[in-house]
Design a protein around this motif. Structure first.
Motif, PDB file in Angstrom:
ATOM      1  N   SER A   1      20.935  61.314  27.822  1.00  0.00           N
ATOM      2  CA  SER A   1      21.368  60.794  29.122  1.00  0.00           C
ATOM      3  C   SER A   1      21.326  61.882  30.191  1.00  0.00           C
ATOM      4  CB  SER A   1      22.778  60.212  29.012  1.00  0.00           C
ATOM      5  OG  SER A   1      23.703  61.185  28.545  1.00  0.00           O
ATOM      6  N   THR A   2      21.723  63.101  29.834  1.00  0.00           N
ATOM      7  CA  THR A   2      21.657  64.211  30.783  1.00  0.00           C
ATOM      8  C   THR A   2      20.218  64.514  31.184  1.00  0.00           C
ATOM      9  OG1 THR A   2      23.668  65.199  29.856  1.00  0.00           O
ATOM     10  CG2 THR A   2      22.237  66.637  31.147  1.00  0.00           C
ATOM     11  N   ALA A   3      19.328  64.547  30.184  1.00  0.00           N
ATOM     12  CA  ALA A   3      17.926  64.842  30.471  1.00  0.00           C
ATOM     13  C   ALA A   3      17.297  63.776  31.355  1.00  0.00           C
ATOM     14  CB  ALA A   3      17.152  64.968  29.159  1.00  0.00           C
ATOM     15  N   VAL A   4      17.589  62.499  31.074  1.00  0.00           N
ATOM     16  CA  VAL A   4      16.995  61.416  31.856  1.00  0.00           C
ATOM     17  C   VAL A   4      17.522  61.426  33.295  1.00  0.00           C
ATOM     18  CG1 VAL A   4      16.847  58.920  32.102  1.00  0.00           C
ATOM     19  CG2 VAL A   4      16.512  59.954  29.864  1.00  0.00           C
ATOM     20  N   LEU A   5      18.840  61.549  33.458  1.00  0.00           N
ATOM     21  CA  LEU A   5      19.427  61.507  34.795  1.00  0.00           C
ATOM     22  C   LEU A   5      18.962  62.683  35.648  1.00  0.00           C
ATOM     23  CD1 LEU A   5      23.079  60.374  33.977  1.00  0.00           C
ATOM     24  CD2 LEU A   5      21.254  59.029  35.034  1.00  0.00           C
ATOM     25  N   ILE A   6      19.061  63.895  35.088  1.00  0.00           N
ATOM     26  CA  ILE A   6      18.634  65.071  35.857  1.00  0.00           C
ATOM     27  C   ILE A   6      17.128  65.034  36.100  1.00  0.00           C
ATOM     28  CG2 ILE A   6      18.490  67.585  35.856  1.00  0.00           C
ATOM     29  CD1 ILE A   6      21.064  67.682  34.304  1.00  0.00           C
ATOM     30  N   GLY A   7      16.368  64.599  35.092  1.00  0.00           N
ATOM     31  CA  GLY A   7      14.921  64.520  35.253  1.00  0.00           C
ATOM     32  C   GLY A   7      14.514  63.541  36.341  1.00  0.00           C
ATOM     33  N   ILE A   8      15.196  62.386  36.406  1.00  0.00           N
ATOM     34  CA  ILE A   8      14.878  61.404  37.452  1.00  0.00           C
ATOM     35  C   ILE A   8      15.193  61.962  38.832  1.00  0.00           C
ATOM     36  CG2 ILE A   8      15.604  59.185  38.414  1.00  0.00           C
ATOM     37  CD1 ILE A   8      15.837  58.136  35.573  1.00  0.00           C
ATOM     38  N   VAL A   9      16.340  62.632  38.956  1.00  0.00           N
ATOM     39  CA  VAL A   9      16.708  63.212  40.255  1.00  0.00           C
ATOM     40  C   VAL A   9      15.691  64.280  40.671  1.00  0.00           C
ATOM     41  CG1 VAL A   9      18.433  64.581  41.471  1.00  0.00           C
ATOM     42  CG2 VAL A   9      19.159  62.702  39.997  1.00  0.00           C
ATOM     43  N   LEU A  10      15.362  65.177  39.751  1.00  0.00           N
ATOM     44  CA  LEU A  10      14.391  66.229  40.080  1.00  0.00           C
ATOM     45  C   LEU A  10      13.021  65.642  40.378  1.00  0.00           C
ATOM     46  CD1 LEU A  10      15.288  69.027  37.489  1.00  0.00           C
ATOM     47  CD2 LEU A  10      15.938  68.875  39.893  1.00  0.00           C
ATOM     48  N   GLY A  11      12.613  64.629  39.591  1.00  0.00           N
ATOM     49  CA  GLY A  11      11.316  64.002  39.833  1.00  0.00           C
ATOM     50  C   GLY A  11      11.254  63.309  41.179  1.00  0.00           C
ATOM     51  N   ALA A  12      12.367  62.664  41.568  1.00  0.00           N
ATOM     52  CA  ALA A  12      12.404  62.008  42.875  1.00  0.00           C
ATOM     53  C   ALA A  12      12.295  63.034  44.003  1.00  0.00           C
ATOM     54  CB  ALA A  12      13.694  61.196  43.006  1.00  0.00           C
ATOM     55  N   ILE A  13      12.969  64.167  43.829  1.00  0.00           N
ATOM     56  CA  ILE A  13      12.880  65.223  44.843  1.00  0.00           C
ATOM     57  C   ILE A  13      11.460  65.776  44.919  1.00  0.00           C
ATOM     58  CG2 ILE A  13      13.683  67.535  45.475  1.00  0.00           C
ATOM     59  CD1 ILE A  13      16.379  66.815  44.208  1.00  0.00           C
ATOM     60  N   MET A  14      10.841  66.018  43.762  1.00  0.00           N
ATOM     61  CA  MET A  14       9.483  66.555  43.755  1.00  0.00           C
ATOM     62  C   MET A  14       8.498  65.577  44.385  1.00  0.00           C
ATOM     63  SD  MET A  14       9.026  68.674  40.154  1.00  0.00           S
ATOM     64  CE  MET A  14       9.615  67.394  39.065  1.00  0.00           C
ATOM     65  N   SER A  15       8.672  64.273  44.111  1.00  0.00           N
ATOM     66  CA  SER A  15       7.750  63.303  44.700  1.00  0.00           C
ATOM     67  C   SER A  15       7.956  63.182  46.210  1.00  0.00           C
ATOM     68  CB  SER A  15       7.944  61.934  44.043  1.00  0.00           C
ATOM     69  OG  SER A  15       9.214  61.387  44.355  1.00  0.00           O
ATOM     70  N   ALA A  16       9.210  63.336  46.660  1.00  0.00           N
ATOM     71  CA  ALA A  16       9.482  63.255  48.096  1.00  0.00           C
ATOM     72  C   ALA A  16       8.889  64.443  48.844  1.00  0.00           C
ATOM     73  CB  ALA A  16      10.984  63.165  48.338  1.00  0.00           C
ATOM     74  N   PHE A  17       8.796  65.609  48.182  1.00  0.00           N
ATOM     75  CA  PHE A  17       8.254  66.825  48.813  1.00  0.00           C
ATOM     76  C   PHE A  17       6.947  67.232  48.135  1.00  0.00           C
ATOM     77  CE2 PHE A  17      12.805  66.955  49.594  1.00  0.00           C
ATOM     78  CZ  PHE A  17      12.880  67.305  50.927  1.00  0.00           C
ATOM     79  N   ALA A  18       6.150  66.263  47.729  1.00  0.00           N
ATOM     80  CA  ALA A  18       4.916  66.551  46.994  1.00  0.00           C
ATOM     81  C   ALA A  18       4.016  67.506  47.764  1.00  0.00           C
ATOM     82  CB  ALA A  18       4.172  65.248  46.709  1.00  0.00           C
ATOM     83  N   GLY A  19       3.621  68.582  47.080  1.00  0.00           N
ATOM     84  CA  GLY A  19       2.737  69.568  47.675  1.00  0.00           C
ATOM     85  C   GLY A  19       3.427  70.620  48.512  1.00  0.00           C
ATOM     86  N   ARG A  20       4.745  70.463  48.727  1.00  0.00           N
ATOM     87  CA  ARG A  20       5.471  71.437  49.536  1.00  0.00           C
ATOM     88  C   ARG A  20       6.311  72.359  48.650  1.00  0.00           C
ATOM     89  NH1 ARG A  20       8.054  67.566  54.049  1.00  0.00           N
ATOM     90  NH2 ARG A  20       7.736  65.958  52.440  1.00  0.00           N
TER      91      ARG A  20
END
Length: 328
Positions: free
Chosen positions: A115-134
């Protein structure tokens, strides 16, 4: 078709697939373990140092190890039909009791880590997709790659060095304080302190996987026509992201989570050994060293069933998230 009918149809399909899968797994586990060199009698004889050939032969007959493999398999399947996992040759107690003692700790560790891996991974992935390439995307991608490339046992050792040895914040091993007589909330807090480092050690590797997977899935979904339509309707960005993008991006993420249940059971062997946790993984490790076939068969059987059940639950979740799944 309603969501309820889709879920029922998916559940029926999962059960029909699980039955032959479980039978094949049981037979394969038994045959593969029979092919392993040595048996529990060899280990017990080596530990005693005074065993005779006659005594070892008598023990093998008592444990049923002298019978042909086919006969042993039929006997094992007959016991399973009566929900009997056998008796441990080393400990002299039913395998079901040993597993029942160790299973709760391992399940709690896996639930916390996953659960920790999924929740943190989703948050980090959402941040990375929002700032893709930056810059934020590049920094988080490098950190994800770093944790992905480090074995979890090394992460565990470094966590012990930092948080136990250097800072003294958390215990380095064990499952709880001994002789403290804790009850209620104090007992829960004490148990939690002993699980923080093992759960973090097991979760960090998977955080990197879910983070990168979430990033890729959200970037792919973001380019779909229905997302552009939702934006054209003037929906708030948070609604578009959560309801349209993240919901559809969850399907590959949850699929991967179901696949990782078995991998986490394997990782629990290492983590529980490093942190001296009395869990199912450590019992499996001890059983391998002791060639305790009945205990290993019980652990492998339970582990296989957990993976099957988890994947069935993932199928049900997919049928709920996507109307196209389970419609046929």
């Amino acid at each position: 078709m309603s969501s309820f009918r889709r879920v029922l149809r998916t559940l029926r399909s999962s059960i029909l697939q699980a039955i032959p899968t479980a039978i094949i797994i049981v037979i394969l586990n038994f045959i593969l373990l029979q092919m392993a060199p040595g048996d529990v009698v060899d280990v017990l004889a080596a530990e005693s140092g005074a065993a005779t050939l006659e005594g070892m032969t008598e023990m093998r007959e008592r444990f049923g190890l002298n019978a042909p493999v086919v006969e042993q398999l039929i006997s094992y399947l007959g016991r399973l039909a009566h929900l009997d996992l056998g008796t441990s040759a080393r400990f002299g107690v039913p395998v079901s009791e040993l597993i029942a003692q160790r299973l709760p700790g391992t399940l709690l560790l896996m639930v916390l880590a996953l659960s920790t891996a999924v929740l943190i991974g989703i948050v980090l992935g959402a941040i990375m997709s929002a700032f893709a390439g930056r810059l934020p995307d590049r920094v988080l991608s490098v950190l994800s790659l770093l944790f992905y490339s480090i074995p979890n046992f090394w992460i565990g050792l470094m966590l012990i060095v930092l948080f136990s040895v250097k800072l003294g914040w958390l215990p380095s091993g064990g499952s709880g304080s001994i002789g403290m007589g804790l009850t209620g909330w104090d007992l829960i807090v004490d148990k939690a302190r002993y699980l923080v480092l093992p759960a973090a050690s097991l979760a960090l590797y998977y955080v990197a996987i879910y983070g990168r997977l979430t990033r890729a899935a959200m970037l792919e979904v973001r380019s779909q026509d229905y997302v552009r339509t939702a934006r054209a309707k003037g929906l708030p960005p948070i609604v578009v992201t959560v309801h349209h993008i993240l919901r559809n991006a969850l399907i590959p993420i949850t699929t991967m989570a179901g696949m990782h249940v078995g991998a986490m059971l394997g990782g629990a062997v290492v983590v529980e050994t490093v942190f001296s946790l009395p869990g199912l993984g450590r019992l499996a490790f001890e059983s391998v060293l002791g060639r305790d076939l009945q205990v290993l068969l019980g652990i492998l059987l339970l582990s296989s069933f957990l993976v099957i059940i988890m994947n069935a639950l993932i199928d049900l979740l997919h049928a709920f998230l996507d109307p196209k799944i389970g419609a046929h």
